[in-house]
Scaffold this active site. Structure first.
Site, PDB file in Angstrom:
ATOM      1  N   SER A  99       1.891  27.690  64.994  1.00  0.00           N
ATOM      2  CA  SER A  99       2.000  29.157  65.130  1.00  0.00           C
ATOM      3  C   SER A  99       0.898  29.869  64.344  1.00  0.00           C
ATOM      4  CB  SER A  99       3.378  29.645  64.693  1.00  0.00           C
ATOM      5  OG  SER A  99       3.720  29.153  63.419  1.00  0.00           O
TER       6      SER A  99
ATOM      7  N   HIS B  37       8.062  22.306  66.739  1.00  0.00           N
ATOM      8  CA  HIS B  37       7.735  23.316  65.711  1.00  0.00           C
ATOM      9  C   HIS B  37       8.995  24.155  65.457  1.00  0.00           C
ATOM     10  CE1 HIS B  37       5.381  25.837  63.205  1.00  0.00           C
ATOM     11  NE2 HIS B  37       4.719  26.555  64.100  1.00  0.00           N
TER      12      HIS B  37
ATOM     13  N   HIS C 272       7.320  15.529  59.247  1.00  0.00           N
ATOM     14  CA  HIS C 272       6.368  16.631  59.109  1.00  0.00           C
ATOM     15  C   HIS C 272       4.947  16.098  59.221  1.00  0.00           C
ATOM     16  CE1 HIS C 272       4.458  20.300  57.610  1.00  0.00           C
ATOM     17  NE2 HIS C 272       5.574  20.885  57.982  1.00  0.00           N
TER      18      HIS C 272
ATOM     19  N   ARG D 206      11.493  24.096  51.154  1.00  0.00           N
ATOM     20  CA  ARG D 206      12.190  25.168  51.884  1.00  0.00           C
ATOM     21  C   ARG D 206      13.590  24.683  52.280  1.00  0.00           C
ATOM     22  NH1 ARG D 206       7.958  26.092  56.608  1.00  0.00           N
ATOM     23  NH2 ARG D 206       8.294  23.841  56.652  1.00  0.00           N
TER      24      ARG D 206
ATOM     25  N   ASP E 229      13.791  23.159  59.005  1.00  0.00           N
ATOM     26  CA  ASP E 229      14.690  23.422  60.130  1.00  0.00           C
ATOM     27  C   ASP E 229      16.003  22.654  60.056  1.00  0.00           C
ATOM     28  OD1 ASP E 229      12.870  25.173  61.474  1.00  0.00           O
ATOM     29  OD2 ASP E 229      11.667  23.410  61.927  1.00  0.00           O
TER      30      ASP E 229
HETATM   31  N1  HAX Z   1      12.373  11.460  64.753  1.00  0.00           N
HETATM   32  C1  HAX Z   1      11.883  10.425  65.486  1.00  0.00           C
HETATM   33  N2  HAX Z   1      10.599  10.068  65.501  1.00  0.00           N
HETATM   34  C2  HAX Z   1       9.759  10.765  64.716  1.00  0.00           C
HETATM   35  C3  HAX Z   1      10.194  11.826  63.907  1.00  0.00           C
HETATM   36  C4  HAX Z   1      11.557  12.180  63.946  1.00  0.00           C
HETATM   37  N3  HAX Z   1      12.053  13.199  63.265  1.00  0.00           N
HETATM   38  N4  HAX Z   1       9.122  12.321  63.239  1.00  0.00           N
HETATM   39  C5  HAX Z   1       8.062  11.623  63.634  1.00  0.00           C
HETATM   40  N5  HAX Z   1       8.435  10.675  64.530  1.00  0.00           N
HETATM   41  C6  HAX Z   1       7.591   9.743  65.261  1.00  0.00           C
HETATM   42  C7  HAX Z   1       6.563  10.537  66.077  1.00  0.00           C
HETATM   43  O1  HAX Z   1       7.160  11.020  67.295  1.00  0.00           O
HETATM   44  C8  HAX Z   1       5.486   9.534  66.280  1.00  0.00           C
HETATM   45  O2  HAX Z   1       5.904   8.646  67.298  1.00  0.00           O
HETATM   46  P1  HAX Z   1       4.878   8.060  68.385  1.00  0.00           P
HETATM   47  O3  HAX Z   1       3.950   7.201  67.567  1.00  0.00           O
HETATM   48  O4  HAX Z   1       5.741   7.325  69.309  1.00  0.00           O
HETATM   49  O5  HAX Z   1       4.173   9.218  69.004  1.00  0.00           O
HETATM   50  C9  HAX Z   1       5.496   8.760  64.973  1.00  0.00           C
HETATM   51  O6  HAX Z   1       6.801   8.991  64.373  1.00  0.00           O
HETATM   52  C10 HAX Z   1       4.447   9.225  63.974  1.00  0.00           C
HETATM   53  O7  HAX Z   1       4.587  10.609  63.778  1.00  0.00           O
HETATM   54  P2  HAX Z   1       4.147  11.279  62.400  1.00  0.00           P
HETATM   55  O8  HAX Z   1       2.685  11.040  62.211  1.00  0.00           O
HETATM   56  O9  HAX Z   1       5.062  10.903  61.308  1.00  0.00           O
HETATM   57  O10 HAX Z   1       4.445  12.825  62.690  1.00  0.00           O
HETATM   58  P3  HAX Z   1       3.542  13.877  63.471  1.00  0.00           P
HETATM   59  O11 HAX Z   1       2.603  14.510  62.499  1.00  0.00           O
HETATM   60  O12 HAX Z   1       2.946  13.297  64.689  1.00  0.00           O
HETATM   61  O13 HAX Z   1       4.636  14.934  63.942  1.00  0.00           O
HETATM   62  C11 HAX Z   1       6.545  16.304  63.711  1.00  0.00           C
HETATM   63  C12 HAX Z   1       5.278  15.793  63.039  1.00  0.00           C
HETATM   64  C13 HAX Z   1       7.131  17.389  62.862  1.00  0.00           C
HETATM   65  C14 HAX Z   1       6.190  16.899  65.069  1.00  0.00           C
HETATM   66  C15 HAX Z   1       7.529  15.134  63.867  1.00  0.00           C
HETATM   67  O14 HAX Z   1       7.908  14.659  62.596  1.00  0.00           O
HETATM   68  C16 HAX Z   1       8.771  15.490  64.665  1.00  0.00           C
HETATM   69  O15 HAX Z   1       8.744  15.425  65.903  1.00  0.00           O
HETATM   70  N6  HAX Z   1       9.896  15.905  63.979  1.00  0.00           N
HETATM   71  C17 HAX Z   1      11.087  16.337  64.650  1.00  0.00           C
HETATM   72  C18 HAX Z   1      10.946  17.755  65.153  1.00  0.00           C
HETATM   73  C19 HAX Z   1      10.924  18.726  64.002  1.00  0.00           C
HETATM   74  O16 HAX Z   1      11.763  18.709  63.119  1.00  0.00           O
HETATM   75  N7  HAX Z   1       9.947  19.647  64.018  1.00  0.00           N
HETATM   76  C20 HAX Z   1       9.834  20.687  63.006  1.00  0.00           C
HETATM   77  C21 HAX Z   1       8.755  20.393  61.979  1.00  0.00           C
HETATM   78  C22 HAX Z   1       8.621  21.470  60.923  1.00  0.00           C
HETATM   79  C23 HAX Z   1       8.127  22.710  61.565  1.00  0.00           C
HETATM   80  O17 HAX Z   1       7.031  22.847  62.053  1.00  0.00           O
HETATM   81  N8  HAX Z   1       8.962  23.680  61.633  1.00  0.00           N
HETATM   82  O18 HAX Z   1       8.679  24.744  62.349  1.00  0.00           O
END
Ligand code: HAX
Length: 436
Positions: free
Chosen positions: A239, A269, A316, A325, A371
């Protein structure tokens, strides 16, 4: 000119020579080299954004203008009887890095009140939308609809670059001041039979939002805490980055923030707060009245992972520890709703999920983010329509991103335009052991 605006101008003028020196004299100094993984994998850790408004340390979490969350809450002025500082004082702090006096914060409040009236055409547009439109679509549309009010846009052809910050500041204040009424309208229009509660200009932003939502104390403090906690997370998150990117084309604050909100609406996000409550409700349904235990929570988390989904509220892109947070909101829950069953379930998930994610071995960070904890507070105060939660995040996020794009214009930051390459080029450079 208000004290905030004159102080902001002083700070921008003081800061400009530092950016000029960095670009004109020191611009060739190499900070980092980019790997193929970073190039294909979403630019993680590539240091190519500059902001002085907040900084996210992977271990420690967010600092706003150099202060961590408890320091921020402790330093800023509060209204009598309030547990959390006003959003207005936080806005002053984010823009200038200075803690406002109570009188300076009051001046911001008065200034916001003079800007807060939302033109009726915005509500007409919202009412014309299908009633089942997602609240984030409504919020983003309302912000974009307001673009006709943009002072930056109106003055663009008659001003010099050095003055761009001024109408950007004006647009940022106008927009921020109007967001609580727009958000409360969306809520009451969608979920409360359109029974709109008029704004009360005597109240600060948090209290006025609680009033317009129709939710009693201490929801005024919940709103203040929530908006401040969600305001900023340095510049690389979707964002913030989107808002900055769009504004870099000299699109005004309305265009830029509307775009940023569309990024916030993604499930990886900001929409994760909705996803968390959705997960919890689905889990409780499956329990069919049985008590949640560490065992059945663990089984449900594995079921989510095995079905190819993420555990919302965990992981994250930058953080490698429990999000402060999350902790700040947990402390609020321990004080105000320690016996709430959903809060207890969130705590059970916290006990179990990091182990499950570690065992699965994919995520770099098995700890909860903001979140995972935010929805439980909203639910407790009667805001059970969880598809609305990302709108609350959006109002808070406006504080950070609007402060950032005001400074972008103050420092004359460039159009953002990274270079892309082809897959064949990457393969060729990889075969050669790197780019020569
Ligand atoms: N559950 C399952 N798998 C997860 C995970 C979770 N909570 N978090 C990361 N992973 C997986 C990723 O999908 C990725 O898998 P692939 O290799 O198959 O693609 C792998 O672990 C490596 O990911 P990473 O490097 O640890 O994390 P990223 O930087 O790629 O992604 C995310 C960060 C926040 C998008 C990710 O942790 C996620 O999808 N979390 C769940 C959704 C979430 O809570 N989002 C909010 C984040 C905070 C925010 O921005 N708030 O607004």
């Amino acid at each position: 000119m208000t004290r905030l605006k004159s102080l902001l101008l002083e700070k921008i003028q003081e800061h400009r020579p530092r950016i000029t020196k960095l670009t004109k004299e020191l611009g060739n100094i190499v900070i980092d080299s980019v790997t193929i993984d970073q190039c294909v994998g979403g630019a993680r850790d590539v240091r190519c954004l500059v902001t002085d408004i907040s900084y996210l340390d992977p271990q420690e979490g967010i600092r706003f203008r150099g202060k961590n969350i408890p320091e921020t809450f402790a330093a800023l002025p509060k209204l009598p009887g309030a547990e959390y500082p006003t959003v207005e004082s936080f806005w002053f702090f984010m823009l200038t890095g200075e803690i406002p006096t109570a009188a300076e914060a009051e001046e911001v409040k008065q200034d916001f009140n003079s800007r807060a009236k939302v033109p009726s055409y915005v509500f007409d547009v919202l009412k014309a939308m299908p009633k089942d439109s997602h609240p984030m679509v409504m919020l983003s549309t309302a912000v974009l609809t307001l673009q006709r009010e943009s002072k930056f846009n109106k003055q663009y052809h008659s001003m010099k670059k050095v003055d761009y910050w001024d109408p950007m500041y004006e647009d940022a204040c106008d927009l921020l001041a109007k967001l609580p009424e727009i958000a409360a309208f969306i809520y009451r229009y969608k979920y409360k039979n359109g029974e709109i509660i008029a704004s009360n200009p005597d109240l600060d932003m948090g209290a006025n939002f609680a009033h317009m939502m129709g939710i009693a104390k201490p929801y005024d403090d919940v709103a203040r805490m929530y908006f401040i906690l969600h305001s900023d997370h340095e510049s690389g998150n979707v964002s913030a980055h989107t808002t900055h990117l769009v504004a870099s084309a000299l699109s005004d604050a309305y265009y830029a923030f509307s775009a940023g909100l569309n990024g916030l609406a993604g499930p990886l996000h900001g929409l994760a707060n909705q996803e968390v409550l959705d997960w919890i409700m689905g889990f409780q349904k499956k329990l069919n009245g049985a008590e949640p235990t560490e065992e059945n929570v663990k089984a449900a988390l594995w079921e989510t992972l095995n079905s190819g989904h993420v555990i919302p509220g965990y992981g994250h892109a930058v953080l490698r520890k429990t999000d402060p947070r999350y902790q700040a909101q947990m402390e609020f829950c321990l004080k105000h709703l320690p016996e709430d069953p959903i809060f207890k379930l969130v705590n059970t998930i916290y006990k179990v999920a990091p182990g499950v994610l570690t065992e699965q071995g994919k995520t770099k960070n098995p700890w909860p983010n903001v979140d995972a904890q935010s929805g439980v507070i909203q639910w407790y105060y009667g805001l059970t329509q969880y598809d609305f939660y990302t709108v609350l995040f959006g109002v808070g996020r406006a504080i950070g991103v609007l402060a950032n794009i005001t400074w972008d214009r103050g420092l004359g930051y460039a159009l953002e335009r990274p270079k892309s390459v082809t897959t064949a080029m990457l393969e060729e450079w990889a075969a050669a052991g790197g780019r020569k």
